[in-house]
Design an enzyme around this catalytic site. Structure first.
Site, mmCIF file in Angstrom:
data_model
loop_
_atom_site.group_PDB
_atom_site.id
_atom_site.type_symbol
_atom_site.label_atom_id
_atom_site.label_comp_id
_atom_site.label_asym_id
_atom_site.label_seq_id
_atom_site.Cartn_x
_atom_site.Cartn_y
_atom_site.Cartn_z
ATOM 1 N N THR A 181 1.059 -1.271 -0.102
ATOM 2 C CA THR A 181 0.105 -0.016 0.084
ATOM 3 C C THR A 181 0.811 1.167 0.160
ATOM 4 O O THR A 181 2.087 1.210 0.413
ATOM 5 C CB THR A 181 -0.789 0.051 1.321
ATOM 6 O OG1 THR A 181 0.066 0.327 2.463
ATOM 7 C CG2 THR A 181 -1.786 -1.223 1.443
ATOM 8 N N GLU A 329 -5.496 -4.431 0.076
ATOM 9 C CA GLU A 329 -6.007 -5.405 0.877
ATOM 10 C C GLU A 329 -7.168 -6.338 0.530
ATOM 11 O O GLU A 329 -7.281 -7.312 0.901
ATOM 12 C CB GLU A 329 -6.388 -4.878 2.257
ATOM 13 C CG GLU A 329 -5.227 -4.256 3.165
ATOM 14 C CD GLU A 329 -4.994 -2.804 2.744
ATOM 15 O OE1 GLU A 329 -5.526 -2.124 1.633
ATOM 16 O OE2 GLU A 329 -4.322 -2.010 3.492
ATOM 17 N N LYS A 438 -15.321 16.027 11.140
ATOM 18 C CA LYS A 438 -16.384 16.004 12.320
ATOM 19 C C LYS A 438 -16.681 17.595 12.880
ATOM 20 O O LYS A 438 -16.057 18.009 13.663
ATOM 21 C CB LYS A 438 -15.754 15.230 13.518
ATOM 22 C CG LYS A 438 -15.153 13.956 13.085
ATOM 23 C CD LYS A 438 -14.596 12.920 13.984
ATOM 24 C CE LYS A 438 -14.305 11.559 13.354
ATOM 25 N NZ LYS A 438 -12.958 11.273 13.734
ATOM 26 N N TRP A 443 -21.023 14.245 10.870
ATOM 27 C CA TRP A 443 -19.866 13.987 10.048
ATOM 28 C C TRP A 443 -20.301 14.558 8.815
ATOM 29 O O TRP A 443 -21.435 14.626 8.306
ATOM 30 C CB TRP A 443 -19.845 12.564 9.653
ATOM 31 C CG TRP A 443 -19.205 11.609 10.995
ATOM 32 C CD1 TRP A 443 -18.526 11.958 11.920
ATOM 33 C CD2 TRP A 443 -19.205 10.173 10.800
ATOM 34 N NE1 TRP A 443 -18.131 11.194 12.723
ATOM 35 C CE2 TRP A 443 -18.495 10.005 12.146
ATOM 36 C CE3 TRP A 443 -19.283 9.325 10.132
ATOM 37 C CZ2 TRP A 443 -18.293 8.564 12.604
ATOM 38 C CZ3 TRP A 443 -19.251 7.806 10.523
ATOM 39 C CH2 TRP A 443 -18.704 7.685 11.547
HETATM 40 P P1 ADP Z 1 -3.168 3.400 -1.519
HETATM 41 O O1 ADP Z 1 -3.792 4.125 -0.351
HETATM 42 O O2 ADP Z 1 -2.028 2.666 -1.387
HETATM 43 O O3 ADP Z 1 -3.241 4.077 -2.873
HETATM 44 P P2 ADP Z 1 -5.210 1.411 -2.366
HETATM 45 O O4 ADP Z 1 -5.283 1.652 -3.841
HETATM 46 O O5 ADP Z 1 -5.198 0.183 -1.602
HETATM 47 O O6 ADP Z 1 -4.007 2.185 -1.766
HETATM 48 O O7 ADP Z 1 -6.294 2.417 -1.769
HETATM 49 C C1 ADP Z 1 -7.505 2.003 -1.313
HETATM 50 C C2 ADP Z 1 -8.469 3.310 -0.873
HETATM 51 O O8 ADP Z 1 -8.586 4.080 -2.059
HETATM 52 C C3 ADP Z 1 -9.810 2.638 -0.385
HETATM 53 O O9 ADP Z 1 -9.446 2.501 0.996
HETATM 54 C C4 ADP Z 1 -10.721 3.984 -0.486
HETATM 55 O O10 ADP Z 1 -10.317 4.989 0.633
HETATM 56 C C5 ADP Z 1 -10.220 4.476 -1.720
HETATM 57 N N1 ADP Z 1 -10.846 4.014 -2.860
HETATM 58 C C6 ADP Z 1 -10.547 3.220 -3.777
HETATM 59 N N2 ADP Z 1 -11.822 3.150 -4.537
HETATM 60 C C7 ADP Z 1 -12.525 4.123 -4.558
HETATM 61 C C8 ADP Z 1 -13.889 4.333 -4.784
HETATM 62 N N3 ADP Z 1 -14.295 4.116 -5.917
HETATM 63 N N4 ADP Z 1 -14.614 5.703 -4.213
HETATM 64 C C9 ADP Z 1 -13.792 6.181 -2.918
HETATM 65 N N5 ADP Z 1 -12.704 5.726 -2.772
HETATM 66 C C10 ADP Z 1 -12.098 4.859 -3.350
#
Ligand code: ADP
Length: 541
Positions: A181, A329, A438, A443
């Site tokens: 990540t 994940e 917040k 929220w």
């Molecule tokens: P990094 O944080 O390393 O870029 P990831 O690709 O694993 O890693 O990111 C996952 C995060 O991206 C999710 O937990 C979410 O917050 C955000 N995310 C992914 N797809 C979407 C989506 N379609 N809409 C909103 N948030 C998203």
């Protein structure tokens, strides 16, 4: 019943047998596109597996890559995992210190890289403790001049092998690939996928209510292969025999459009910023996407798809948006948006509203939302809580057990995202928990505010962060980039937002900037914005 392990090698074996002539097109730097077929990828992946064996790679060893989307990277997807090694796709857009950390943490034994990254590799090489060999993904004629003595040539490694290599029958639970990540907080953490989890995820990617991939598709893969394995789509294309367009580093609007037209892409995937660039190019050049493109659907994920992007695809391109959600994940596809039978008679407006949600889970994934105390909240589209997920391709922990247990006794993993789930199961991500505002015990969703702002024709990009407030605890501050040549005042933008969000959600201030920083995976870097604007002092409100 027979028992056959679910192996990544079986995907390319099947593709070569059932779809031998399907084209795989790779955009090479400063050259004409490279064309090959599944027959070629299968042969070369087996030659690569032979070469890795000759280099001494054993089952479970990590093989790192620093590469854009291209046919050699694809050969590594199948060749390295297929022979039992763990393919570790490193994100070259990270800071060099993060790349060094990740490669050392993963203990990569060999590092394959695009020659465009030679300067980066030269800089890092002395500090990469486990790496025994560096392989430039090029032919002899393109080998870069450099000071490193032990540099191997990819094409020479392959040429030394015949195609007689036979894939081993591995344990399907063996590790096949590793992704980190981006680690917006703390060090990056690794997620180790297995052959089994990958193949099951691949089936879910292909299903009709997911991307619905088939042998009639040509998929434009604008999600980098180092970003959660291009969301698993290279495996999915092989499973169904879809063609692939691998754009290299050419991810600007003009290059994407040209390539999609010339190669007749029918489907595509990528993050919102890529599609914004494409749409801006099409608008500025007065192109006719409905006539010029064969594209019929686009998967958007990685961050929330702004309504305006969905609208332009629907209205100007005649393209259906599939909005997906996931994370490293979760392999990453955990939910995807497709209408149900009950939506058949919906108006375009209603359909677009549905598409701005992050969709429903396929078989294999379960989700729920909980309050701060962990109690499950209703699926009514209104209650907003911590999104938890579990399933066949969801991580049970990080590589090397970093940060300890990450799931509860029933395997639920707290995603760190805040969401609603409606009665039909549609998820709507309202925020990352750490980005929520917040205000007075309630929220405010930064994503909703950002999407509303981007809906204004003069706004190119918007980010909302929480800033401490003496009375309300936190209040939203909006940071905006205007579209080139467009003007908009603070008041005009507030007026535009007023119609769309509750009055108490309206940002207390709006700042206009030339550029908003992005992470290595194209997301808005809110940490950076908080560092710069987080100390804002509100007037007495
Ligand atoms: P990094 O944080 O390393 O870029 P990831 O690709 O694993 O890693 O990111 C996952 C995060 O991206 C999710 O937990 C979410 O917050 C955000 N995310 C992914 N797809 C979407 C989506 N379609 N809409 C909103 N948030 C998203």
């Amino acid at each position: 019943m027979q028992q056959h392990p679910l192996l990544i090698s079986s995907l390319i074996e099947h593709a070569a047998r059932a779809h031998p002539d399907v084209p795989i097109i790779s955009q090479m730097p400063d050259a004409a596109p490279h064309r090959c077929t599944y027959t070629d990828i299968d042969r070369r992946a087996r030659q690569l597996a032979g070469a890795l064996t000759a280099l001494g790679v054993r089952e479970g060893d990590r093989v790192g890559t620093l590469a854009w989307n291209g046919h050699r990277h694809l050969e590594l997807f199948f060749g390295a995992s297929g022979m039992g090694a763990v393919l570790h796709t490193v994100n070259p857009r990270l800071f060099p210190e993060q790349i060094e950390f990740i490669i050392n943490h993963a203990e990569d034994q060999h590092l394959f890289f695009d020659i465009g990254f030679i300067a980066l590799v030269e800089q890092l090489a002395p500090r990469l403790r486990s790496v025994k060999s560096l392989v430039a993904m090029a032919g002899r004629a393109q080998m870069p001049a450099c000071s490193m003595r032990a540099l191997l040539c990819y094409e020479e490694l392959l040429a030394a092998q015949d195609a007689g290599y036979r894939w081993p029958r591995l344990d399907e639970n063996a590790a096949s690939s590793l992704c980190y990540t981006s680690g917006t907080t703390g060090n990056p953490k690794g997620v180790l996928y297995s052959h089994r989890s990958t193949v099951l995820h691949t089936m879910a990617v292909c299903m009709a209510d997911s991307i619905g991939l088939s042998a009639r598709d040509t998929l434009f893969i604008a999600a980098p292969m180092f970003h959660v394995n291009a969301w698993g789509t290279p495996y999915a294309c092989a499973m169904v025999g879809a063609g692939m367009i691998l754009p290299g580093s050419a991810l600007d609007g003009a290059s994407i459009y040209r390539s999609m037209c010339e190669e007749k892409a029918t489907a595509a995937l990528g993050v919102p910023t890529v599609w914004l660039a494409l749409q801006q190019h099409v608008a500025s050049q007065n192109r006719q996407p409905r006539q010029e493109l064969r594209l019929n659907r686009v998967l958007i994920g990685g961050s929330a798809a702004p309504r305006a992007v969905v609208e332009v695809f629907e209205r100007d391109f005649g393209v259906r948006v599939l909005h997906g959600w996931g994370m490293t994940e979760t392999s990453p596809l955990a939910s995807i948006g497709r209408p149900l039978r009950k939506h058949e008679d919906d108006s375009v407006e209603q359909r677009i509203t549905l598409q701005t949600k992050q969709g429903r889970v396929p078989y294999g994934v379960e989700v729920k939302i909980t309050d701060d105390a962990g109690n499950e909240l209703p699926r009514d589209g209104a209650a907003c809580g911590h999104l938890q997920v579990r399933g066949q391709w969801i991580a049970s922990g990080y590589f090397r057990g970093e940060v300890g247990p990450i799931v509860d006794a029933e395997d639920w993993f707290d995603t760190g995202d805040i969401a609603t789930i409606d009665a039909d199961g549609y998820i709507q991500i309202t925020d990352r928990a750490k980005d929520l505002i917040k205000s007075g015990g309630e929220w405010i969703s930064s994503i909703s505010l950002e999407n509303a702002a981007v809906g204004h024709p003069s706004v190119a990009e918007a980010a909302v962060i929480a800033v401490a407030h003496p009375k309300w605890q936190e209040r939203p501050l909006m940071i905006v980039v205007k579209k080139p040549g467009c003007e908009i005042s603070k008041q005009q933008l507030l007026d535009h937002l007023s119609g769309q969000v509750a009055k108490w959600w309206l940002p207390d201030d709006i700042v206009f900037v030339a550029e908003i920083p992005h992470t290595a995976t194209g997301k808005i870097q809110k940490m950076k914005l908080r560092e710069r604007f987080g100390k804002t002092v509100w007037g007495d409100r």
